[in-house]
Scaffold this motif. Structure first.
Motif, mmCIF file in Angstrom:
data_model
loop_
_atom_site.group_PDB
_atom_site.id
_atom_site.type_symbol
_atom_site.label_atom_id
_atom_site.label_comp_id
_atom_site.label_asym_id
_atom_site.label_seq_id
_atom_site.Cartn_x
_atom_site.Cartn_y
_atom_site.Cartn_z
ATOM 1 N N SER A 185 0.837 -1.197 0.000
ATOM 2 C CA SER A 185 0.000 0.000 0.000
ATOM 3 C C SER A 185 0.865 1.236 0.000
ATOM 4 O O SER A 185 2.001 1.224 0.493
ATOM 5 N N VAL A 186 0.295 2.320 -0.498
ATOM 6 C CA VAL A 186 0.951 3.618 -0.370
ATOM 7 C C VAL A 186 1.232 3.917 1.111
ATOM 8 O O VAL A 186 2.223 4.560 1.445
ATOM 9 N N SER A 187 0.386 3.398 2.013
ATOM 10 C CA SER A 187 0.595 3.614 3.448
ATOM 11 C C SER A 187 1.914 3.016 3.926
ATOM 12 O O SER A 187 2.545 3.546 4.842
ATOM 13 N N GLY A 188 2.315 1.901 3.320
ATOM 14 C CA GLY A 188 3.567 1.254 3.706
ATOM 15 C C GLY A 188 4.793 1.986 3.197
ATOM 16 O O GLY A 188 5.911 1.746 3.649
ATOM 17 N N LEU A 189 4.598 2.894 2.234
ATOM 18 C CA LEU A 189 5.709 3.676 1.686
ATOM 19 C C LEU A 189 5.825 5.040 2.345
ATOM 20 O O LEU A 189 6.916 5.477 2.702
ATOM 21 N N GLY A 226 -2.680 3.047 -4.326
ATOM 22 C CA GLY A 226 -3.150 4.195 -3.571
ATOM 23 C C GLY A 226 -4.627 4.002 -3.283
ATOM 24 O O GLY A 226 -5.046 2.933 -2.842
ATOM 25 N N PHE A 227 -5.425 5.022 -3.561
ATOM 26 C CA PHE A 227 -6.869 4.918 -3.317
ATOM 27 C C PHE A 227 -7.543 4.207 -4.488
ATOM 28 O O PHE A 227 -7.563 4.702 -5.611
ATOM 29 N N ILE A 228 -8.047 3.003 -4.205
ATOM 30 C CA ILE A 228 -8.697 2.172 -5.215
ATOM 31 C C ILE A 228 -10.144 1.938 -4.788
ATOM 32 O O ILE A 228 -10.406 1.636 -3.619
ATOM 33 N N LYS A 229 -11.073 2.057 -5.719
ATOM 34 C CA LYS A 229 -12.488 1.814 -5.392
ATOM 35 C C LYS A 229 -12.686 0.343 -5.025
ATOM 36 O O LYS A 229 -12.521 -0.536 -5.878
ATOM 37 N N SER A 230 -13.005 0.068 -3.768
ATOM 38 C CA SER A 230 -13.234 -1.306 -3.327
ATOM 39 C C SER A 230 -13.971 -1.273 -1.993
ATOM 40 O O SER A 230 -14.249 -0.196 -1.446
ATOM 41 N N ASP A 231 -14.254 -2.451 -1.445
ATOM 42 C CA ASP A 231 -14.901 -2.528 -0.128
ATOM 43 C C ASP A 231 -14.089 -1.780 0.926
ATOM 44 O O ASP A 231 -14.629 -1.164 1.832
ATOM 45 N N ALA A 268 2.487 -2.952 8.974
ATOM 46 C CA ALA A 268 2.357 -4.275 8.346
ATOM 47 C C ALA A 268 2.839 -4.241 6.905
ATOM 48 O O ALA A 268 3.637 -5.088 6.477
ATOM 49 N N LYS A 269 2.378 -3.258 6.143
ATOM 50 C CA LYS A 269 2.736 -3.192 4.725
ATOM 51 C C LYS A 269 4.200 -2.798 4.537
ATOM 52 O O LYS A 269 4.874 -3.280 3.609
ATOM 53 N N GLY A 270 4.706 -1.920 5.404
ATOM 54 C CA GLY A 270 6.127 -1.560 5.341
ATOM 55 C C GLY A 270 7.018 -2.765 5.589
ATOM 56 O O GLY A 270 8.065 -2.933 4.946
ATOM 57 N N ALA A 271 6.597 -3.624 6.498
ATOM 58 C CA ALA A 271 7.358 -4.847 6.787
ATOM 59 C C ALA A 271 7.337 -5.802 5.594
ATOM 60 O O ALA A 271 8.363 -6.417 5.260
ATOM 61 N N VAL A 272 6.190 -5.916 4.929
ATOM 62 C CA VAL A 272 6.098 -6.787 3.747
ATOM 63 C C VAL A 272 6.981 -6.241 2.618
ATOM 64 O O VAL A 272 7.609 -7.010 1.877
ATOM 65 N N ILE A 273 7.063 -4.914 2.500
ATOM 66 C CA ILE A 273 7.951 -4.311 1.499
ATOM 67 C C ILE A 273 9.405 -4.717 1.757
ATOM 68 O O ILE A 273 10.122 -5.125 0.837
ATOM 69 N N ALA A 274 9.838 -4.617 3.004
ATOM 70 C CA ALA A 274 11.214 -5.000 3.355
ATOM 71 C C ALA A 274 11.447 -6.483 3.114
ATOM 72 O O ALA A 274 12.506 -6.897 2.622
ATOM 73 N N ALA A 275 10.448 -7.302 3.445
ATOM 74 C CA ALA A 275 10.551 -8.752 3.223
ATOM 75 C C ALA A 275 10.631 -9.062 1.729
ATOM 76 O O ALA A 275 11.391 -9.939 1.299
ATOM 77 N N THR A 276 9.872 -8.335 0.933
ATOM 78 C CA THR A 276 9.890 -8.509 -0.530
ATOM 79 C C THR A 276 11.297 -8.295 -1.068
ATOM 80 O O THR A 276 11.812 -9.097 -1.858
ATOM 81 N N LYS A 277 11.933 -7.215 -0.641
ATOM 82 C CA LYS A 277 13.274 -6.882 -1.135
ATOM 83 C C LYS A 277 14.301 -7.925 -0.705
ATOM 84 O O LYS A 277 15.188 -8.304 -1.481
#
Length: 243
Positions: A141-145, A185-190, A157-166
């Motif tokens: 997510s943009v939130s993780g960046l 970023g902002f995506i139309k969804s639930d 959570a998302k920042g950690a997944v980004i680091a794990a990805t790398k």
């Protein structure tokens, strides 16, 4: 037969990814969901409408034992099946200011995105390594960046997944396995249904929320052989809100 597994595949971006992979690839789609079987059945029908096959695979990504049992049982019933693509899409938000955040809201969000990534990917990665081919795509997510007020838990959570990805991408690249993250970023969804779109789109250079299908096209490309030299990347899809 070769398979693509999409966690949280019954709704939103996950649903769109299942349908897009059915359109763009020859993969049999494994649709993971936690509780909404009706929605998962609808995704299965949509995949089949494109002439492809799909299987429902219910489990809660936060429960390591349940993940292993479900995947092992499925593998035992499908001896020759090979999962080549893993899309770690399952995630939830429990937004609130950090100073008032209950422990449960912290742990639930971390467990779903971060431990869910571990539980599914760790259990399957050895098979990808043996097959010397694979695509792992993590929805972040943009939130993780850049962070986002009211989302300290989700950003963590998302920042950690980004680091794990790398990190993981560097461990397994020699075996023709790519690991990338997609940061919407902002995506139309639930997940964004309760947000004030009219107000928020003023912050977005593209002046609109994105569509789940736009994210799914990016995931589908990263899942393809065309993306074989892209790994360890975090690709933003956010209308220019943050790059």
């Amino acid at each position: 037969m070769k398979y693509a597994l999409v966690t949280g595949g019954s709704r939103g971006i996950g649903r769109a990814v299942c349908i897009q992979l059915a359109q763009d690839s020859e993969y049999h789609i494994l649709i993971n969901y936690n509780s909404n079987k009706v929605a998962a059945e609808e995704v299965k029908a949509a995949v089949e409408a494109h002439g492809k096959t799909a299987t429902l695979l219910p489990f809660n990504v936060t429960d390591a034992t349940a993940v292993q049992t479900a995947l092992d049982t499925w593998q035992d019933e499908n001896k020759d099946a090979i999962i080549e693509v893993i899309v770690n899409n399952a995630g939830i938000t429990k937004d609130g200011m950090f100073m008032w955040m209950p422990q449960e809201d912290w742990h639930t969000v971390i467990n779903t995105s971060l431990n869910g990534f571990f539980n599914v990917t760790n259990h399957l990665v050895q098979k990808l390594l043996r097959n010397r081919y694979g695509r792992i795509i993590n929805m972040v997510s943009v939130s993780g960046l850049k962070g986002n007020p009211g989302q300290t838990n989700y950003a963590a959570a998302k920042g950690a997944v980004i680091a794990a990805t790398k990190s993981l991408s560097q461990e397994i690249a020699k075996r023709n396995i790519t690991v990338n993250a997609v940061a919407p970023g902002f995506i139309k969804s639930d997940m964004t249904a309760d947000l004030d779109e009219k107000e928020l789109k003023k912050m977005i250079p593209a002046n609109r929320f994105g569509a789940v299908e736009e994210v799914a096209h990016l995931v589908s490309f990263l899942a393809s052989k065309k993306a074989s030299y892209i790994t360890g990347e975090v690709i933003s899809i956010n209308g220019g809100i943050y790059s």
